[in-house]
Every structure is written in C-alpha cells, then in structure tokens.
Design a protein around this motif. Sequence first.
Motif, mmCIF file in Angstrom:
data_model
loop_
_atom_site.group_PDB
_atom_site.id
_atom_site.type_symbol
_atom_site.label_atom_id
_atom_site.label_comp_id
_atom_site.label_asym_id
_atom_site.label_seq_id
_atom_site.Cartn_x
_atom_site.Cartn_y
_atom_site.Cartn_z
ATOM 1 N N GLU A 429 0.835 -1.207 0.000
ATOM 2 C CA GLU A 429 0.000 0.000 0.000
ATOM 3 C C GLU A 429 0.868 1.253 0.000
ATOM 4 O O GLU A 429 1.832 1.344 0.758
ATOM 5 C CB GLU A 429 -0.927 0.005 1.214
ATOM 6 C CG GLU A 429 -1.985 1.100 1.170
ATOM 7 C CD GLU A 429 -3.051 0.915 2.232
ATOM 8 O OE1 GLU A 429 -4.215 1.264 1.955
ATOM 9 O OE2 GLU A 429 -2.726 0.408 3.320
ATOM 10 N N PRO A 431 0.680 5.800 -0.399
ATOM 11 C CA PRO A 431 -0.232 6.947 -0.309
ATOM 12 C C PRO A 431 -0.394 7.645 -1.654
ATOM 13 O O PRO A 431 0.542 7.739 -2.444
ATOM 14 C CB PRO A 431 0.460 7.859 0.705
ATOM 15 C CG PRO A 431 1.922 7.546 0.544
ATOM 16 C CD PRO A 431 1.996 6.084 0.211
ATOM 17 N N ASP A 433 -3.065 11.144 -3.290
ATOM 18 C CA ASP A 433 -3.776 12.317 -2.768
ATOM 19 C C ASP A 433 -5.182 11.996 -2.276
ATOM 20 O O ASP A 433 -5.784 12.799 -1.565
ATOM 21 C CB ASP A 433 -3.844 13.409 -3.839
ATOM 22 C CG ASP A 433 -2.512 14.121 -4.021
ATOM 23 O OD1 ASP A 433 -1.538 13.737 -3.331
ATOM 24 O OD2 ASP A 433 -2.435 15.039 -4.853
ATOM 25 N N PRO A 435 -7.160 9.583 0.166
ATOM 26 C CA PRO A 435 -6.967 8.569 1.206
ATOM 27 C C PRO A 435 -7.950 7.420 1.026
ATOM 28 O O PRO A 435 -9.032 7.603 0.445
ATOM 29 C CB PRO A 435 -7.223 9.335 2.510
ATOM 30 C CG PRO A 435 -8.086 10.472 2.108
ATOM 31 C CD PRO A 435 -7.714 10.838 0.698
ATOM 32 N N THR A 516 1.458 2.796 -10.147
ATOM 33 C CA THR A 516 0.551 2.660 -9.006
ATOM 34 C C THR A 516 -0.748 2.016 -9.497
ATOM 35 O O THR A 516 -1.230 2.317 -10.589
ATOM 36 C CB THR A 516 0.249 4.028 -8.376
ATOM 37 O OG1 THR A 516 1.467 4.584 -7.874
ATOM 38 C CG2 THR A 516 -0.741 3.898 -7.230
ATOM 39 N N THR A 528 -7.860 1.015 -1.955
ATOM 40 C CA THR A 528 -6.445 1.120 -1.629
ATOM 41 C C THR A 528 -5.669 1.510 -2.878
ATOM 42 O O THR A 528 -6.175 1.423 -4.004
ATOM 43 C CB THR A 528 -5.898 -0.216 -1.072
ATOM 44 O OG1 THR A 528 -4.573 -0.032 -0.566
ATOM 45 C CG2 THR A 528 -5.862 -1.287 -2.141
#
Length: 567
Positions: A429, A431, A433, A435, A516, A528
Amino acid sequence: MDPVIIVGAGPVGLTLALALARQEVPSVVLDEGPGKDEPRLARTVVLREDTAALLARLTGMPIAEAGAHWAGWRSMRRKQVMRAFHFDPAPGAGTDDADADFGFGSADQPSGEPAEAAGPSPLHIAQHLLTGALRAALAREPLAKVAVDSRLDAVEQEASGVTAHTRGANGTYWRGSYLVGCDGPRSTVRKLQDIRFPGRTAVERHAVAALRAELPWPGQALLHRMPPWRTSGPSGGEVTARPLPDGVWRLDWLLPPGKDLVTPELLVARVRETLAGWTGGASPSYELLDTGVHTVHHRLARRWRVGRVFLAGDAAHCLGALGTQGLDEGLRDADNLAWKLALAWHHGPKEALLDSYQTERRAVVAARLRAADQALPILRGGKGLRAYVPGTARGHDALLSDGHLGRGALGAPGSYAPSPLTPRHLEAEVPVDTPPGAPVIDVRVTAEDGSFVRLRDRLGRGALLVVLIAPGTGVWERKHWVTAGVMPRLAAAVQALPHPAELLVAESYPGAAAHTVLLVRPDGHLVTALGGVRPADLYSAAEAALGGPVADRATAATEAGAAAGSR
C-alpha cells in the motif's frame, strides 16, 4: 429471486431503483401518490458535483437539461461585508485588505470583481423537475416498476424475504427480497420497525419565495449574511438567492427562532426591501411565483438496518442547517446501498457487507450533524466567540460558506474510513492524494475497448475498478501497450479477483507514481493504492471490500462501530 421493494417515490427512492436496475436487480417502488409531483418552484434542491454526476449517469442525460442551473457563488466587496457582517479588521489591517473581495470566493480577488468559488459550482433545480427526469428514466427500465396509490401499512420479514402490504384502491401484498424505506422523515417503514429517530426540531426556519426578476448577479448564487437594511433580530435577516432557468430566483430568509406566522404581507415586505437593497434604489419589478416556509430539523435514526429492511434518505436522517443538503446525503445513501444489495441479490448475502451500509453512511451523516451543531452557536449566536477572539469573523464566514459550496466538514462528500470494508496490513500500500475510503478524483482513463472516458462514468455497474497509472499510454493506441510491461500480469491478477472487475489505465492520478494500481469500489470510493502489480495484495483488498474474510475483521468492525457511534 424476488425484487427489492422500495417504499417512497421521491428522488432517493427513484435513484435507488435506477441504480439497482443498472446492476440487473429488479425493484418495485411503492408510491403513495398519483405518480407525479405538484410543480413548486419554491421547493428546490441543491446537488453537489458527485451527486449531480450520479444522477446524470442514471438518467442518461445531464441533469441541467431537466431545468437545472449551475450557479457560481458571488462574493461581496469587503467594505460592504464589513458593514453587513459586523467584521472588524485585525489591528494594523491596511486599506488593500479592506478592499478585497470576501464571501463565497477568494479573498484575494480585486475589489468590485465577482469571485468564483474554488471547484465546481453546485447545481440548483426544482425538485419536481428532478423527480420527473428520474421517473422518465425509470419508465424505460424493464426491471423497475412503480406502483402508484400504494400506501404501506404492514411489513413482515423472515429469513427468505420480506412481505409488504399496501392499502387503498390498489391494496395488495408484495413479496420482496429486501425492503428499503425511502419514505421521508415521517417514515412508515421506520415506525413499523420500531426504530428511534432522536434529534432536534426546528433548528432553523426560512421564509422562501420563488420570483422572476432581474438581479445584478445573473447566473450567480448569493449569500448576504447580515444586510445593512435589516439588522434587527437574532437572524439579522440573512438571505440567500439561487438562480433557476428563465430568470427565476429562489430567495430564502432566515427567520428568528420561534413559531411566528409568516404572513403574505411579511413575505412581500421582505421581497421588496431585499430587491431594493441589492439594486441600490427602489424595488425593481418582479413576478412572485411561489412561496413557502422551510423548517430544518436535525435527526438521526438509531438503526438503518433491521434484517432485510433498510432506511435511506430522510427516513434515516434529517439535516439542512448552514447550507448542508439532506438530499445529497440521501443520494449517497442510495449509491452506497445499491451495489451492496446487488451483490447480495446475485450472489447471496454477506452480512458484513450489508452491515457496512449503516456503519459507513451513519458515521458520515453523524459527523455532518455534529459539525453543524458545533457551528450553529458560533454563527447564529450573535456575539459569542466573535466578541472575544479578534479576527475570527473571516473564519466563521468561511465556515458558513463551506456548507453552501460543498466543502469542509459541513459540505464535502464523506469518507468511509475507518470502515469494516477497509483492508488491513497490505505490504504494497502506498499513499496518493485520495486517502482510502474517500471518493476518487474524476480523471480521464482508457477503457478496455480503447476508448477514452471519465473514471466516474465507469461507476455504478456493480464491478470493481482497477486503475493502472501509466504515463505515456494516452498517446499510443491501446494495442501497442496492452501486452507490454506490467499489463499482462495485472490483467491476469484482475481476472483472478473474487468479483468482476474492470481494468482501466490512466495517464496520471494526483499523488500517484507510475505503475501505481488503484482499487475502486463500485460507488467510487478508493479501497487502496498499491505500489506496482501485487496480485496477493490486490486480491486481499478486493476480498475485504466485498465483506469477505479479513484477518482483523473483528478489529475493523469494532473501530468502525466506534466511529459511527451514537449522537
């Protein structure tokens, strides 16, 4: 399998029926009325960008074509606002600051120029036009039926389904797989299930008028908080104006606390003094089309699910103070519940998934109500903290604008974090922008057929969305990169997921590095973001999002339950 029974043919009930039909779930909508709404220009609704997009997907046309109006909010000049808002500049404030714009736009706009609100403008539409567009779309759906003149008076449920009885000329029994009460604040469904509905009565009252007139701000909505021509009473005469098509405006005046009768003479006087104040002279000519009094209540049902019976919209919650929009939340209820009911209808119920509807949605609405309840004493209490904290007026006025503009704690779409559907302990996982649990940003993506579409256009079909961030793919035909790099491995991982998923590719996504992988729920909330193609993590995240096994399921449920709480 039996259809889903939807009680109530308002915007929320009709939206839920359409959302279920898009996912091949039949429904019957029990409408206690004759099947059409009385035209009332003083009864209008405000939609945020996400809910307007949801309705556009379901009806197959931009909601603006149904008679809506996109309205950017108009700022007032600070000199005028200083008089109207009783705003005292901080010591040492210069004349440049005093001349800046203020209100629903940027405080840095040049004096005298309109300031547009950051982000998309809210959509304003008469409610009867909205329900008319939804009814027309539903009439084209073979999987949905609307039963008019059908007033619910009994509900019985057992392990295999629900039986509802309606009275009147068309009184009969209806058999369904599930039943959803979208029947408003006096919900019969809620009462039959003996669900408490605590809260506050008459939090705010507004006198409302719909009129045709020429105002100095065509196409822009306006909040004038304390007009200098009317400063008596606790409310100070706060007035909001929102444009509708054909030169029509809806005006709302905040009324003082109490139950004083709003007479026609009082309303006409408010109209004339407001129009005269805004135009700087005698009251201009106008045509009064409709009037009313809107009373805002704040209530939250203790439970939103009892077995196979659910609540949604005003049957589950009432809100609306400080510019918050109850219909927005009701439409989000329908969006959240539709894909979960569809999965249960097609594949059998997963209790954790169905329970998550109450956990997620009740927590969001409870937070919205808490934010409004905390802000009301500050914004409506006269002196309050303003008398003791220098320079707080700007922050308070910005707080008030948040509800009208759909941002901040009072207005922004809620996030479902924590949630019992949140995956735990994913090694890959990363991060971005957005969540986990928040609505995804509407970027352009390439679909499996090679066409360019908006990410939001792929929502609401019951499938999970897997989005690969791959810079450069937008300039090449799909056939040149679909078999290159990580794509074959990702495609195989998507094919192996425990639920149908659509693979999409985006050039970029805010905060996401190349390669990603985003996993998105059918209602557009992020599950996620993974750094690279990680089939095991992707499978675990998808399984969790569908209410399946998670190692820490009990912990997740406990955390989510504590977040939902009770007000």
